[in-house]
Design a protein around this motif. Structure first.
Motif, short mmCIF file in Angstrom:
data_model
loop_
_atom_site.label_atom_id
_atom_site.label_comp_id
_atom_site.label_asym_id
_atom_site.label_seq_id
_atom_site.Cartn_x
_atom_site.Cartn_y
_atom_site.Cartn_z
N ARG A 88 1.05 -1.28 0.02
CA ARG A 88 0.13 0.16 0.43
C ARG A 88 0.90 1.21 0.35
O ARG A 88 1.69 1.66 0.97
CB ARG A 88 -1.19 -0.74 0.97
CG ARG A 88 -1.81 1.10 1.56
CD ARG A 88 -2.93 1.26 2.80
NE ARG A 88 -3.65 0.41 1.58
CZ ARG A 88 -5.30 -0.62 2.27
NH1 ARG A 88 -5.41 0.33 2.49
NH2 ARG A 88 -5.75 -1.56 0.76
N ILE A 89 0.51 1.80 -1.22
CA ILE A 89 1.23 3.16 -0.96
C ILE A 89 -0.10 4.64 -0.75
O ILE A 89 -1.08 4.70 -1.22
CB ILE A 89 1.38 3.71 -2.11
CG1 ILE A 89 2.68 2.65 -2.80
CG2 ILE A 89 2.43 5.06 -2.63
CD1 ILE A 89 3.19 2.56 -4.23
N VAL A 90 0.29 5.85 0.13
CA VAL A 90 -0.36 6.71 -0.14
C VAL A 90 0.10 7.92 0.37
O VAL A 90 1.13 7.83 0.52
CB VAL A 90 -0.40 6.49 2.35
CG1 VAL A 90 -1.33 7.65 3.14
CG2 VAL A 90 -1.52 4.88 2.23
N PHE A 91 -0.80 8.76 -0.70
CA PHE A 91 -0.28 9.91 -0.62
C PHE A 91 -1.47 11.07 -0.28
O PHE A 91 -2.77 11.30 0.16
CB PHE A 91 -0.98 10.25 -2.46
CG PHE A 91 -0.41 9.03 -3.10
CD1 PHE A 91 0.58 8.40 -3.92
CD2 PHE A 91 -1.18 7.79 -3.35
CE1 PHE A 91 2.11 8.20 -4.55
CE2 PHE A 91 -0.62 7.19 -4.77
CZ PHE A 91 0.58 7.17 -4.74
N THR A 263 -9.29 4.11 7.75
CA THR A 263 -8.11 3.01 7.55
C THR A 263 -6.68 2.86 7.16
O THR A 263 -6.23 3.23 7.62
CB THR A 263 -8.36 4.05 5.61
OG1 THR A 263 -9.15 4.33 5.69
CG2 THR A 263 -7.60 3.12 3.98
N PRO A 264 -6.58 0.83 7.11
CA PRO A 264 -4.79 0.59 7.25
C PRO A 264 -4.23 1.29 6.72
O PRO A 264 -4.10 2.19 5.27
CB PRO A 264 -5.23 -1.20 7.26
CG PRO A 264 -6.70 -1.16 7.23
CD PRO A 264 -6.94 -0.26 6.25
N ILE A 287 -1.93 -5.97 8.40
CA ILE A 287 -2.01 -4.77 8.28
C ILE A 287 -0.29 -4.92 8.29
O ILE A 287 0.07 -5.98 9.79
CB ILE A 287 -3.11 -3.99 9.26
CG1 ILE A 287 -4.20 -4.35 8.27
CG2 ILE A 287 -2.09 -2.57 9.83
CD1 ILE A 287 -4.98 -3.99 9.60
N ARG A 288 0.25 -4.30 8.33
CA ARG A 288 1.91 -3.86 8.55
C ARG A 288 1.95 -3.00 9.21
O ARG A 288 1.81 -1.49 8.77
CB ARG A 288 2.90 -3.48 7.24
CG ARG A 288 3.13 -4.95 7.03
CD ARG A 288 3.76 -5.04 5.83
NE ARG A 288 5.32 -4.17 5.49
CZ ARG A 288 6.07 -4.64 5.48
NH1 ARG A 288 5.96 -5.97 5.94
NH2 ARG A 288 7.16 -4.09 5.93
N PRO A 289 1.83 -2.88 10.77
CA PRO A 289 1.97 -1.54 11.12
C PRO A 289 2.85 -0.38 10.83
O PRO A 289 4.60 -1.14 10.58
CB PRO A 289 1.99 -1.96 12.97
CG PRO A 289 2.34 -2.95 12.66
CD PRO A 289 2.35 -3.65 11.32
N ARG A 290 3.29 0.84 10.56
CA ARG A 290 4.19 1.62 10.56
C ARG A 290 4.40 2.66 11.60
O ARG A 290 4.08 3.35 12.08
CB ARG A 290 3.41 3.17 9.35
CG ARG A 290 2.88 2.49 8.18
CD ARG A 290 2.22 3.36 7.46
NE ARG A 290 0.91 4.02 8.05
CZ ARG A 290 0.22 4.71 7.70
NH1 ARG A 290 0.20 5.85 6.74
NH2 ARG A 290 -0.98 5.26 8.90
N TRP A 408 -9.61 -5.76 12.39
CA TRP A 408 -7.62 -5.33 11.93
C TRP A 408 -7.16 -6.32 11.82
O TRP A 408 -7.25 -7.83 13.36
CB TRP A 408 -6.84 -4.13 12.58
CG TRP A 408 -7.98 -3.25 11.65
CD1 TRP A 408 -9.23 -3.42 10.96
CD2 TRP A 408 -7.33 -1.60 11.35
NE1 TRP A 408 -9.33 -1.61 10.70
CE2 TRP A 408 -8.14 -0.73 11.04
CE3 TRP A 408 -6.36 -1.23 12.22
CZ2 TRP A 408 -8.06 0.59 10.61
CZ3 TRP A 408 -5.74 -0.54 11.41
CH2 TRP A 408 -6.86 0.59 11.14
N VAL A 409 -6.67 -7.26 10.91
CA VAL A 409 -5.73 -8.82 10.90
C VAL A 409 -3.44 -8.07 10.58
O VAL A 409 -3.50 -7.55 9.74
CB VAL A 409 -5.94 -9.87 10.18
CG1 VAL A 409 -4.95 -10.88 10.08
CG2 VAL A 409 -7.45 -10.22 10.08
#
Length: 415
Positions: A88-91, A263-264, A287-290, A408-409
């Protein structure tokens, strides 16, 4: 009534990248394990729960199995793990600078606005409206068709998939360059800009810079920037070429509006085998926690990164390398949190004292007000954590707000 597409509903957007058919290959391996667990004595029907020795056997078992070998692509190696960098890339979109480009991009990310309703999150998305070209107006399932290392990655041609097509949301017509966006510089990696074929020829194509690209200044409208996911962009860059043709298929498998705290922000899709589903699978977002890591030395920071690399996206902040007093260190940690680039901070015991001066950013409080769900605001104790490197994953899973969020997983949940 469908929510309006504007700077309030779509300040941020995301795209999910699938490199070299990783998602479908992983789904094939998951289906094999689910169907043959008794035959081969796997410890679980769930691929994610298998141990290392079991995972190492999968390629041989699949290739030798009479039923499954015919389903494998040539030179198949079993894909048994989630992508190492997520997908996932967030803008963040610059609505005040280039509102036409932002509305166009946000609409195509949200499938014509059909994925804006938060009450339907997790459900099968509605189809996007069909454009003048006869194709759905969405980036979903389109390709990243151009990757030039140290220059750009480019996508958005959902018409032909090769850079020769594209269509805007404005009745299919090309739209004008916005002067304020033309005035911004392509001065670093992570700039989001419009692709075009000349002056005032914007459609749906966009590109992301991989370095400074001054040759694009004044010719392309800058309308956003990457908030998180540069590690995915760098992974995509590794498959580029001087001609721009990627060496593997790179696809946008999903896209939408990123709503902070709802949203993750990072992760990838896992298609879980489900015999009760019409399609035979149920997509689950892993989900990969940031995580921001606050450590006293580079050596300690590297231990955190090693412990979390497979399960989280990390930003290392080394106190010894940050010039200035305690206030500078605290702000260095809080800034990416405030900008929604991070989900939480994990400090080593030696840096635990810094956390006492940190609090939930005001931007998080405002985000929950926009949601009209003040209950989603995490408490301080679940955002700022103290842990040793060896215990960091367990601490995130058990003590962080992202680990406790219902439904959430996390990708590290199956360790």
């Amino acid at each position: 009534m469908m929510p309006a597409i504007n700077e309030n509903s779509c300040e941020f957007c995301f795209i999910d990248i699938n490199v070299d058919n990783h998602r479908s290959n992983l789904a094939l391996t998951a289906a094999f394990v689910d169907a043959t667990d008794s035959r081969y004595g796997f410890s679980s029907k769930d691929l994610r729960k298998l141990g290392g020795s079991e995972l190492s056997r999968l390629s041989d078992l699949m290739s030798m199995d009479h039923e499954w070998s015919c389903k494998l692509p040539p030179n198949h190696e079993a894909t048994a793990k989630l992508p190492p960098h997520g997908g996932r890339i967030v803008f963040r979109l610059y609505w005040d600078i280039a509102p036409l480009a932002c509305e166009n991009f946000a609409t195509l990310c949200t499938n014509g606005g059909n994925s804006l309703d938060l009450s339907t999150s997790g459900k099968k998305p509605k189809s996007a409206p069909v454009g003048e070209c006869g194709k759905e107006l969405t980036y979903r399932n389109s390709k990243i068709h151009r990757v030039v290392p140290k220059f750009i990655i480019q996508g958005g041609d959902f018409v032909f998939g090769n850079g020769s097509g594209g269509e805007s949301i404005y009745n299919g017509k090309k739209f004008k360059d916005e002067r304020a966006g033309l005035g911004l510089k392509h001065d670093r990696a992570g700039i989001l800009s419009m692709g075009n074929s000349g002056k005032n020829s914007n459609t749906s194509q966009f590109f992301i810079t991989l370095d400074k690209t001054p040759q694009c200044d004044g010719k392309h409208v800058v309308f956003g920037e990457v908030v998180s996911g540069m590690e995915i962009i760098r992974a995509v860059e590794s498959f580029g070429s001087s001609s721009g043709e990627p060496s593997v298929t790179i696809q946008i498998t999903d896209c939408g509006a990123y709503t902070p705290l709802w949203t993750p922000g990072a992760g990838s899709w896992y298609d879980r085998p489900d015999s009760e589903s019409y399609t035979g699978i149920t997509p689950e977002f892993m989900i990969r926690p940031r995580v921001g890591i606050l450590a006293p030395t580079k050596q300690v920071a590297n231990k955190f990164e090693s412990a979390l690399r497979e399960y989280a996206s990390t930003l290392l902040m080394v106190a010894d390398d940050i010039e200035g007093g305690d206030d500078v260190i605290i702000q260095a940690a809080l800034t990416p949190l405030r900008e929604f680039s991070l989900d939480l901070i994990v400090a080593s015991p030696a840096c635990a004292g810094f956390l006492a001066s940190m609090d939930i950013p005001s931007s998080w409080i405002e985000a929950t007000r926009k949601l009209h769900r003040e209950s989603t605001l995490p408490c301080k104790e679940t955002v700022f954590l103290v842990s040793k490197p060896v215990d960091s994953l367990r601490t995130i899973l058990n003590c962080s707000w992202i680990g406790k969020r219902p439904g959430w997983v996390l990708s590290g949940s199956f360790v």
